[in-house]
Motif scaffolding. Structure first.
Motif, PDB file in Angstrom:
ATOM      1  N   GLU A 105      34.112  43.894  37.718  1.00 32.47           N
ATOM      2  CA  GLU A 105      34.507  44.148  38.952  1.00 32.47           C
ATOM      3  C   GLU A 105      34.346  42.871  39.759  1.00 32.47           C
ATOM      4  N   ILE A 149      47.090  38.943  43.379  1.00 31.38           N
ATOM      5  CA  ILE A 149      47.083  39.443  42.072  1.00 31.38           C
ATOM      6  C   ILE A 149      47.195  38.385  41.132  1.00 31.38           C
ATOM      7  N   ASN A 190      43.916  49.081  39.178  1.00 31.95           N
ATOM      8  CA  ASN A 190      43.666  49.352  40.445  1.00 31.95           C
ATOM      9  C   ASN A 190      44.705  50.132  41.321  1.00 31.95           C
ATOM     10  N   LEU A 232      46.557  41.574  49.338  1.00 31.89           N
ATOM     11  CA  LEU A 232      45.066  42.038  49.346  1.00 31.89           C
ATOM     12  C   LEU A 232      44.400  41.327  50.359  1.00 31.89           C
ATOM     13  N   LEU A 286      38.150  44.681  42.962  1.00 35.52           N
ATOM     14  CA  LEU A 286      39.355  44.819  42.072  1.00 35.52           C
ATOM     15  C   LEU A 286      38.682  44.906  40.442  1.00 35.52           C
TER      16      LEU A 286
END
Length: 99
Positions: free
Chosen positions: A2, A11, A32, A40, A46
């Motif tokens: 994570e 991303i 996710n 984001l 994530l």
């Protein structure tokens, strides 16, 4: 694994930083529950695990140089669209009349 999203990361940035391959952005997005185009927020957690096609050489380079790409935009930046003027930005029959 994570990870936490840094300021202005997308991303695509996450994929290249943590897997060495930008194409892994699709796997990260699916894992996710997101779309690749989602914006984001800083600090969002994530999951970047179970990526099998990581590129070790690129990943090692980013880690050795401590490179943390951040090419994304924020919502406030996207809303700041300048007023576009001129014939190149006019719409036929709307702001540009043909007689």
């Amino acid at each position: 694994m994570e990870i936490k999203v840094l300021n202005k990361q997308s991303i695509l940035d996450i994929a290249i930083q943590h897997t060495g391959d930008v194409q892994n952005c699709f796997d990260i997005a699916i894992a996710n529950g997101m779309a690749v185009s989602d914006l984001l927020t800083t600090g969002k957690a994530l999951s970047v695990s179970d990526i099998t096609n990581a590129k070790a050489d690129v990943l090692q380079y980013y880690q050795s140089k401590n490179i943390k790409p951040a090419t994304g935009t924020t919502l406030s930046e996207e809303r700041q669209v300048p007023s576009l003027k001129g014939i190149g930005y006019m719409q036929l029959e709307n702001s540009f009349k043909v007689s």
